[in-house]
Design a protein around this motif. Structure first.
Motif, PDB file in Angstrom:
ATOM      1  N   ARG A   1     -24.386  30.087  16.247  1.00 15.49           N
ATOM      2  CA  ARG A   1     -23.170  30.783  16.702  1.00 15.49           C
ATOM      3  C   ARG A   1     -22.207  29.850  17.438  1.00 15.49           C
TER       4      ARG A   1
ATOM      5  N   ASP B   1     -16.129  25.115  14.086  1.00 15.28           N
ATOM      6  CA  ASP B   1     -15.657  25.218  12.700  1.00 15.28           C
ATOM      7  C   ASP B   1     -16.759  25.800  11.807  1.00 15.28           C
ATOM      8  N   LEU B   2     -17.413  26.841  12.322  1.00 17.23           N
ATOM      9  CA  LEU B   2     -18.592  27.444  11.692  1.00 17.23           C
ATOM     10  C   LEU B   2     -18.359  27.790  10.228  1.00 17.23           C
ATOM     11  N   ARG B   3     -17.238  28.436   9.933  1.00 19.92           N
ATOM     12  CA  ARG B   3     -16.980  28.898   8.566  1.00 19.92           C
ATOM     13  C   ARG B   3     -17.019  27.743   7.564  1.00 19.92           C
ATOM     14  N   ARG B   4     -16.244  26.708   7.821  1.00 15.52           N
ATOM     15  CA  ARG B   4     -16.176  25.565   6.905  1.00 15.52           C
ATOM     16  C   ARG B   4     -17.523  24.865   6.796  1.00 15.52           C
TER      17      ARG B   4
ATOM     18  N   TYR C   1     -20.682  25.930   7.451  1.00 10.95           N
ATOM     19  CA  TYR C   1     -21.787  26.652   6.813  1.00 10.95           C
ATOM     20  C   TYR C   1     -21.530  26.913   5.332  1.00 10.95           C
ATOM     21  N   ILE C   2     -20.265  27.004   4.932  1.00  5.90           N
ATOM     22  CA  ILE C   2     -19.982  27.061   3.490  1.00  5.90           C
ATOM     23  C   ILE C   2     -20.386  25.736   2.856  1.00  5.90           C
TER      24      ILE C   2
ATOM     25  N   CYS D   1     -27.363  30.089   5.648  1.00  6.62           N
ATOM     26  CA  CYS D   1     -25.974  29.663   5.860  1.00  6.62           C
ATOM     27  C   CYS D   1     -25.004  30.814   5.596  1.00  6.62           C
TER      28      CYS D   1
ATOM     29  N   LEU E   1     -22.455  33.014   8.214  1.00  7.60           N
ATOM     30  CA  LEU E   1     -21.045  33.240   7.923  1.00  7.60           C
ATOM     31  C   LEU E   1     -20.738  34.734   7.862  1.00  7.60           C
TER      32      LEU E   1
ATOM     33  N   VAL F   1     -20.843  36.555  11.446  1.00 13.13           N
ATOM     34  CA  VAL F   1     -19.685  36.402  12.334  1.00 13.13           C
ATOM     35  C   VAL F   1     -18.459  37.106  11.768  1.00 13.13           C
ATOM     36  N   GLU F   2     -18.307  37.105  10.455  1.00 17.68           N
ATOM     37  CA  GLU F   2     -17.157  37.797   9.861  1.00 17.68           C
ATOM     38  C   GLU F   2     -17.285  39.309   9.978  1.00 17.68           C
TER      39      GLU F   2
END
Length: 110
Positions: free
Chosen positions: A54, A58-61, A63-64, A95, A99, A102-103
């Motif tokens: 958590r 820049d978690l989104r980028r 983990y993608i 992963c 994502l 959090v979304e």
């Protein structure tokens, strides 16, 4: 000593009722992958600490990108991760779960 009661000739009990038709079917989650995913999460909790994911900037980028690395390994025919010995699909699932979590949390708090 108690005598066992015979069930022969007795009326059948009425079936119980449970209103769960509209609830998510958790029994549909494949059990082997559920366990493998839990193993990946356990390794991560030991290595980094629980819920460390958590705090990743820049978690989104990131983990993608990590999910894509695991999917890329699978596409090359590599099933297990070198470091953990666990299935790359379970790593990718983790992963994507991070994502999605959090979304979805963001949607709930809007």
């Amino acid at each position: 000593m108690m005598k066992k009661k015979s069930l022969i000739g007795t009326a059948p009990k009425q079936q119980g009722i449970k209103y769960d038709q509209e609830k998510p079917r958790m029994d549909l989650i494949p059990p082997l992958m559920e366990l493998e995913t839990a193993k990946v999460l356990t390794v991560g909790a030991i290595k980094y600490s629980e819920d460390n994911w958590r705090q990743v900037p820049d978690l989104r980028r990131r983990y993608i990108a990590a999910a894509r690395r695991h999917i890329n390994a699978l596409s090359q025919g590599i099933m297990l991760g070198d470091e953990t010995g666990l299935h790359h699909a379970a790593h990718a699932v983790c992963c994507l779960m991070f994502l999605g979590e959090v979304e979805l949390e963001a949607l709930i708090t809007e």
